[in-house]
Design a protein around this motif. Structure first.
Motif, PDB file in Angstrom:
ATOM      1  N   UNK A  12       9.454   6.625  19.224  1.00 53.56           N
ATOM      2  CA  UNK A  12       9.484   7.683  18.211  1.00 53.56           C
ATOM      3  C   UNK A  12       9.955   7.108  16.884  1.00 53.56           C
ATOM      4  N   UNK A  13      10.958   6.244  16.928  1.00 53.56           N
ATOM      5  CA  UNK A  13      11.441   5.611  15.703  1.00 53.56           C
ATOM      6  C   UNK A  13      10.338   4.781  15.054  1.00 53.56           C
ATOM      7  N   UNK A  14       9.610   4.007  15.864  1.00 52.58           N
ATOM      8  CA  UNK A  14       8.526   3.172  15.338  1.00 52.58           C
ATOM      9  C   UNK A  14       7.399   4.032  14.762  1.00 52.58           C
ATOM     10  N   UNK A  15       7.076   5.133  15.434  1.00 51.94           N
ATOM     11  CA  UNK A  15       6.049   6.042  14.911  1.00 51.94           C
ATOM     12  C   UNK A  15       6.487   6.618  13.569  1.00 51.94           C
ATOM     13  N   UNK A  16       7.767   6.936  13.447  1.00 52.31           N
ATOM     14  CA  UNK A  16       8.273   7.452  12.183  1.00 52.31           C
ATOM     15  C   UNK A  16       8.192   6.392  11.088  1.00 52.31           C
ATOM     16  N   UNK A  17       8.513   5.159  11.423  1.00 55.28           N
ATOM     17  CA  UNK A  17       8.405   4.065  10.448  1.00 55.28           C
ATOM     18  C   UNK A  17       6.948   3.892  10.018  1.00 55.28           C
ATOM     19  N   UNK A  18       6.008   3.947  10.983  1.00 51.82           N
ATOM     20  CA  UNK A  18       4.582   3.883  10.646  1.00 51.82           C
ATOM     21  C   UNK A  18       4.242   4.981   9.638  1.00 51.82           C
ATOM     22  N   UNK A  19       4.748   6.181   9.888  1.00 51.99           N
ATOM     23  CA  UNK A  19       4.470   7.309   8.995  1.00 51.99           C
ATOM     24  C   UNK A  19       5.028   7.091   7.607  1.00 51.99           C
ATOM     25  N   UNK A  20       6.268   6.581   7.520  1.00 51.33           N
ATOM     26  CA  UNK A  20       6.862   6.312   6.206  1.00 51.33           C
ATOM     27  C   UNK A  20       6.111   5.212   5.461  1.00 51.33           C
ATOM     28  N   UNK A  21       5.684   4.187   6.176  1.00 52.80           N
ATOM     29  CA  UNK A  21       4.928   3.106   5.533  1.00 52.80           C
ATOM     30  C   UNK A  21       3.590   3.630   5.021  1.00 52.80           C
ATOM     31  N   UNK A  22       2.924   4.445   5.834  1.00 57.63           N
ATOM     32  CA  UNK A  22       1.655   5.017   5.396  1.00 57.63           C
ATOM     33  C   UNK A  22       1.869   5.943   4.202  1.00 57.63           C
ATOM     34  N   UNK A  23       2.973   6.698   4.202  1.00 54.18           N
ATOM     35  CA  UNK A  23       3.291   7.564   3.070  1.00 54.18           C
ATOM     36  C   UNK A  23       3.505   6.745   1.804  1.00 54.18           C
ATOM     37  N   UNK A  24       4.221   5.633   1.921  1.00 59.59           N
ATOM     38  CA  UNK A  24       4.441   4.780   0.764  1.00 59.59           C
ATOM     39  C   UNK A  24       3.153   4.184   0.221  1.00 59.59           C
ATOM     40  N   UNK A  25       2.298   3.734   1.143  1.00 57.55           N
ATOM     41  CA  UNK A  25       1.014   3.175   0.729  1.00 57.55           C
ATOM     42  C   UNK A  25       0.158   4.237   0.032  1.00 57.55           C
ATOM     43  N   UNK A  26       0.093   5.438   0.625  1.00 56.89           N
ATOM     44  CA  UNK A  26      -0.700   6.508   0.021  1.00 56.89           C
ATOM     45  C   UNK A  26      -0.126   6.932  -1.329  1.00 56.89           C
ATOM     46  N   UNK A  27       1.195   6.945  -1.451  1.00 60.22           N
ATOM     47  CA  UNK A  27       1.800   7.291  -2.743  1.00 60.22           C
ATOM     48  C   UNK A  27       1.433   6.256  -3.798  1.00 60.22           C
ATOM     49  N   UNK A  28       1.489   4.980  -3.418  1.00 60.27           N
ATOM     50  CA  UNK A  28       1.107   3.916  -4.343  1.00 60.27           C
ATOM     51  C   UNK A  28      -0.352   4.066  -4.775  1.00 60.27           C
ATOM     52  N   UNK A  29      -1.227   4.300  -3.790  1.00 63.21           N
ATOM     53  CA  UNK A  29      -2.646   4.473  -4.114  1.00 63.21           C
ATOM     54  C   UNK A  29      -2.869   5.738  -4.951  1.00 63.21           C
ATOM     55  N   UNK A  30      -2.105   6.782  -4.665  1.00 67.01           N
ATOM     56  CA  UNK A  30      -2.224   8.010  -5.445  1.00 67.01           C
ATOM     57  C   UNK A  30      -1.818   7.813  -6.886  1.00 67.01           C
TER      58      UNK A  30
END
Length: 125
Positions: A12-30
Motif C-alpha cells: 500500500x505504501x509503494x502504491x501510494x508512492x507510485x501515485x505521488x510520483x505520477x501526480x508530480x509528473x502530471x503536474x510538471x507536464x500540466x
C-alpha cells in the motif's frame, strides 16, 4: 485508553508512492502545457493538472487507509493503462515503448492495490 494505529503494509505504501510520483509528473507536464498553451494545437495542461490533483488526493487518502482512495487510485490507473494501450496503436511509432511502460506500471499499481496479500488484509477485502 490508547488507540491502536494501523501502519500501511509495504504494498500500500509503494502504491501510494507510485501515485505521488505520477501526480508530480502530471503536474510538471500540466505546467508545461499551460505555459505553452498558445503554441500547441491541443491544449492539455489543465487536464494534466486536474489528473495530478486527483492522483495526489487519492495517494494521500490511501496512506490514511481510505478504501475510497484505493478505488479512485485503481480506477485512474486502469483508465491511464487503457489509454496508454490505445496510444500504442494510434500514436507515433516513437511512443510505443513509453506507452507500453506506462501501461505496465499502471498494471503494477492495480496489482499492488488489489493483488497483494498485504493490501487485501489492510483493506479487509
Amino acid at each position: 485508553m490508547a488507540t491502536a494505529s494501523r501502519e500501511s503494509p509495504p504494498a500500500v505504501w509503494l502504491a501510494s508512492v507510485f501515485g505521488f510520483v505520477k501526480a508530480g509528473f502530471l503536474a510538471f507536464m500540466g505546467i508545461i502545457g499551460v505555459v505553452t498553451w498558445d503554441d500547441v494545437t491541443e491544449p492539455w495542461g489543465i487536464g494534466a493538472l486536474v489528473l495530478a490533483a486527483l492522483f495526489a488526493l487519492a495517494s494521500f487518502g490511501l496512506l490514511r487507509g481510505s478504501s475510497a482512495a484505493r478505488i479512485v487510485l485503481a480506477a485512474l490507473a486502469v483508465v491511464g493503462g487503457v489509454m496508454a494501450l490505445v496510444y500504442v496503436f494510434v500514436g507515433p511509432t516513437s511512443a510505443i515503448l513509453p506507452s507500453l511502460v506506462t501501461a505496465a506500471l499502471d498494471a503494477v499499481l492495480v496489482w499492488l492495490l488489489y493483488g497483494s496479500r498485504g493490501a487485501r488484509a489492510f483493506f479487509g477485502s
